[in-house]
Motif scaffolding. Structure first.
Motif, PDB file in Angstrom:
ATOM      1  N   SER A 163       0.828  -1.219   0.000  1.00 24.98           N
ATOM      2  CA  SER A 163       0.000   0.000   0.000  1.00 24.98           C
ATOM      3  C   SER A 163       0.859   1.264   0.000  1.00 24.98           C
ATOM      4  CB  SER A 163      -0.926  -0.001   1.208  1.00 24.98           C
ATOM      5  OG  SER A 163      -0.157  -0.136   2.387  1.00 24.98           O
ATOM      6  N   TYR A 165       3.355   1.938  -1.630  1.00 21.17           N
ATOM      7  CA  TYR A 165       3.877   2.315  -2.950  1.00 21.17           C
ATOM      8  C   TYR A 165       2.775   2.626  -3.969  1.00 21.17           C
ATOM      9  CZ  TYR A 165       8.223   0.733  -0.942  1.00 21.17           C
ATOM     10  OH  TYR A 165       9.316   0.609  -0.130  1.00 21.17           O
ATOM     11  N   GLN A 166       1.525   2.692  -3.495  1.00 18.23           N
ATOM     12  CA  GLN A 166       0.423   2.874  -4.440  1.00 18.23           C
ATOM     13  C   GLN A 166       0.591   4.156  -5.278  1.00 18.23           C
ATOM     14  OE1 GLN A 166      -3.499   2.507  -2.779  1.00 18.23           O
ATOM     15  NE2 GLN A 166      -4.480   2.847  -4.759  1.00 18.23           N
ATOM     16  N   GLN A 167       0.786   5.292  -4.593  1.00 17.70           N
ATOM     17  CA  GLN A 167       0.861   6.565  -5.331  1.00 17.70           C
ATOM     18  C   GLN A 167       2.087   6.599  -6.247  1.00 17.70           C
ATOM     19  OE1 GLN A 167      -1.733   8.631  -5.479  1.00 17.70           O
ATOM     20  NE2 GLN A 167      -0.558   9.571  -7.151  1.00 17.70           N
ATOM     21  N   LEU A 193      -6.015   0.595  -9.554  1.00 19.52           N
ATOM     22  CA  LEU A 193      -5.289   1.386  -8.547  1.00 19.52           C
ATOM     23  C   LEU A 193      -6.103   2.572  -8.026  1.00 19.52           C
ATOM     24  CD1 LEU A 193      -1.724   1.271 -10.126  1.00 19.52           C
ATOM     25  CD2 LEU A 193      -2.404   0.262  -7.939  1.00 19.52           C
ATOM     26  N   PRO A 196      -8.250   1.680  -2.888  1.00 22.67           N
ATOM     27  CA  PRO A 196      -7.086   1.589  -2.004  1.00 22.67           C
ATOM     28  C   PRO A 196      -6.385   0.227  -2.166  1.00 22.67           C
ATOM     29  CG  PRO A 196      -9.093   2.105  -0.777  1.00 22.67           C
ATOM     30  CD  PRO A 196      -9.515   1.875  -2.175  1.00 22.67           C
ATOM     31  N   LEU A 197      -5.082   0.265  -2.243  1.00 23.18           N
ATOM     32  CA  LEU A 197      -4.296  -0.960  -2.425  1.00 23.18           C
ATOM     33  C   LEU A 197      -3.961  -1.555  -1.059  1.00 23.18           C
ATOM     34  CD1 LEU A 197      -2.864  -2.617  -4.661  1.00 23.18           C
ATOM     35  CD2 LEU A 197      -0.865  -1.165  -4.357  1.00 23.18           C
ATOM     36  N   THR A 263      -2.294  -8.266 -12.870  1.00 26.56           N
ATOM     37  CA  THR A 263      -2.144  -7.629 -11.553  1.00 26.56           C
ATOM     38  C   THR A 263      -0.837  -8.028 -10.888  1.00 26.56           C
ATOM     39  OG1 THR A 263      -4.514  -7.901 -11.374  1.00 26.56           O
ATOM     40  CG2 THR A 263      -3.375  -7.189  -9.392  1.00 26.56           C
ATOM     41  N   VAL A 267       1.274  -4.717 -10.667  1.00 32.71           N
ATOM     42  CA  VAL A 267       1.091  -4.105  -9.346  1.00 32.71           C
ATOM     43  C   VAL A 267       2.063  -4.728  -8.337  1.00 32.71           C
ATOM     44  CG1 VAL A 267      -0.532  -3.623  -7.473  1.00 32.71           C
ATOM     45  CG2 VAL A 267      -1.340  -3.598  -9.840  1.00 32.71           C
ATOM     46  N   THR A 271       5.860  -2.822  -7.316  1.00 38.46           N
ATOM     47  CA  THR A 271       5.998  -2.342  -5.922  1.00 38.46           C
ATOM     48  C   THR A 271       7.140  -3.102  -5.232  1.00 38.46           C
ATOM     49  OG1 THR A 271       4.199  -3.826  -5.254  1.00 38.46           O
ATOM     50  CG2 THR A 271       3.615  -1.514  -5.613  1.00 38.46           C
TER      51      THR A 271
END
Ligand code: MSP
Length: 512
Positions: A163, A165-167, A193, A196-197, A263, A267, A271
């Motif tokens: 989470s 590293y989401q942004q 994305l 919320p991750l 994914t 994702v 990350t």
């Protein structure tokens, strides 16, 4: 010299290789060969994913140790790739000692930096996918890939702070339009994305599953298969072991994947790389699925087309050709024996095969089996030379845009134009009145064909090399200029390069 590093997903070692697996691997091989033949330095990595519940279950059902089971199963992939003329530079197995050490080192590094923590977890687990699902991701309360109800599992585990590293990931995707391709998949990932991750559970207690890489900081746990498997892309080129080799090849130019593993690759993987301080790959490219009667081919659905059946019947190169010609990269394609036969007969047996046959017969009959002199060029020849000279540039550009089917079609359209040229100038008639003029036509037809074959060589390496010999030429570099075919060079023995598939017989066989 440019470098080109390309990877395929590593295949579950339990699976029997089918057209879906073969497709990704052939695509990687074809791209590698295009780069190699254009003078680039290439590293092509493929391999097998050997840990996890499915493998340990299959091994215990057979009554053998998991490693022994893997050693026996992996051969099916290795042999299949040999049969399919795959020239990978390395075959990685996640049970390789080097790979396991790299996984441990990276886990320890991320743990030390504080991005891995211990917590209790309840989740819905799919053994088929080897991953937890959230309720939101389910379709009709079932796993969207396997259409099976999932078991709720509660346990204490280690978690990766995904989470956090989401942004950073969203920004990275927005700033790098080539990072995830095609665009539709990029939008899909950005859509995902917007929610919320969560953090990622990256361990499995040994009490439930022992077949995996032990966590370096807790020997009661093994690593979650995806955390282990994804790292093959860096361990396979010497990460943490051989800095020079790693610096030479990383970042990967292409991770080729199927859309089913978007994914995990777009994702989880980025990350993980952020956390490990490793730069991102240049492009993750997701292709579509080969369908059989409009359903994804898969072992669990029992509708797979086995590459061996096709290879045994029609040869390897036609299968490679079909797969490259008939899938629009990014979209799904339906595989049917009829579709295969029609494409084979029209492109290979007719357009290409007949042209080779005609040139070879006439040169043998009237020019003692040696390529004649090219006389003065008429308008027809000038046209053929002009389009032949730009063909390589056009085709290679399409390949760089990952439009493989268009690249093949561009070459085949040129082949058809050679056939039209022959039909128009009729060297078989011309020979009676003007042998030199007939020789000019045959030289130009043969040289145009040579250029086309050279461009098809990465797709059909064996057959094109053989046909090149039949017109007195041999394999050269990809962008070979006009005029390389030497007058006087001797044709090798003619053999029908692509015997027609008799449709009646084929339909009969398909029914059996
Ligand atoms: N082991 C994981 C990948 C780990 S990569 C770090 C995995 N393996 S798999 O054997 O199930 O399949 C891998 C890939 O095979 C898919 O992503 C896709 O590239 C290819 N295909 C499998 N079935 C397919 C089709 N029916 N059509 C096209 N390709 C498909 O997932």
């Amino acid at each position: 010299m440019k470098k080109f590093y390309i990877t395929t997903p590593i295949y579950y070692v339990n699976d029997e290789p089918h057209i879906g697996h073969a497709y990704t691997t052939i695509l990687a091989d074809v791209l590698s060969r295009y780069h190699r033949e254009a003078g680039d330095e290439v590293f092509f990595l493929t391999g097998t994913d050997e840990h996890g519940q499915k493998v340990s279950q299959a091994a215990s059902e057979r009554g053998v140790e998991p490693k022994k089971h893997c050693d026996e199963m992996v051969v099916r992939f290795q042999n299949m790739w040999k049969k399919l003329h795959i020239e990978n530079d390395h075959f990685i197995r996640t049970t390789d000692k080097d790979h396991q050490e790299v996984v441990k080192e990276i886990l320890q590094q991320i743990y030390d930096s504080g991005d891995i923590y211990f917590d209790e977890y309840t989740g819905l687990y799919c053994v088929g996918c080897e991953r937890f699902y959230t309720e939101k991701e389910l379709v009709d309360e079932k796993c969207p890939q396997h259409q099976k109800s999932l078991k709720e599992i509660k346990e204490t585990n280690y978690f990766f702070r995904m989470s956090k590293y989401q942004q950073q990931l969203i920004d990275y995707i927005n700033e790098h339009p080539e990072f995830i391709l095609p665009k539709t998949r990029r939008n899909e990932v950005l859509g995902f994305l917007r929610q919320p991750l969560g953090d990622l559970c990256i361990s499995r207690p040994k009490s439930r599953l022992s077949w995996g890489i032990e966590l370096p900081f807790d020997s009661d746990y093994v690593t979650y298969v995806w955390f282990d498997a994804l790292l093959n892309y860096v361990s396979g080129i010497g990460a943490k072991k051989n800095d020079k080799q790693f610096a030479k090849w990383w970042p990967a130019d292409y991770h080729l994947i199927g859309k089913d593993i978007l994914t995990t690759h777009c994702v989880y993987w980025p990350t993980m790389l952020f956390a490990a301080g490793i730069p991102q790959p240049r492009t993750i490219f997701a292709h579509g699925w080969w369908l059989s009667d409009e359903f994804k081919m898969s072992k669990s659905l029992g509708n797979v087309v086995k590459p061996l059946d096709l290879i045994d019947r029609y040869g390897v190169d036609p299968v490679r050709y079909f797969l490259m010609r008939d899938m629009v990269l990014g979209q799904d394609s339906n595989f049917s024996p009829d579709g295969f036969a029609l494409r084979y007969n029209s492109d290979l047996a007719n357009d290409l095969g007949n042209l080779v046959g005609r040139i070879s017969t006439l040169v043998r009959r009237h020019f003692d089996g040696k390529i004649p002199e090219p006389g003065e060029q008429s308008r027809e020849e000038t046209q053929l030379v002009e389009s032949g000279s730009t063909l390589a540039v056009e085709a290679i550009e399409l390949i760089h845009e990952m439009k493989m089917n268009d690249a093949v079609e561009t070459v085949m359209e040129y082949v058809r134009s050679i056939n039209r040229y022959m039909e128009k100038l009729m060297p078989w008639k011309l020979i009676k009145s003007d042998k030199a003029a007939a020789g000019t036509v045959l030289y130009h037809a043969a040289e145009s064909l040579r250029i086309s074959l050279q461009l098809l060589h990465p797709i059909m390496p064996v057959r094109t090399a053989k046909i090149l010999g039949m017109i007195g030429a041999s394999v050269t570099e990809l962008k070979s200029p006009w005029g390389q075919l030497k007058s006087g060079s001797k044709l090798s023995e003619f053999e029908v390069p692509f015997p027609r598939i008799e449709l009646n017989q084929k339909t009969k066989q398909a029914k059996e």
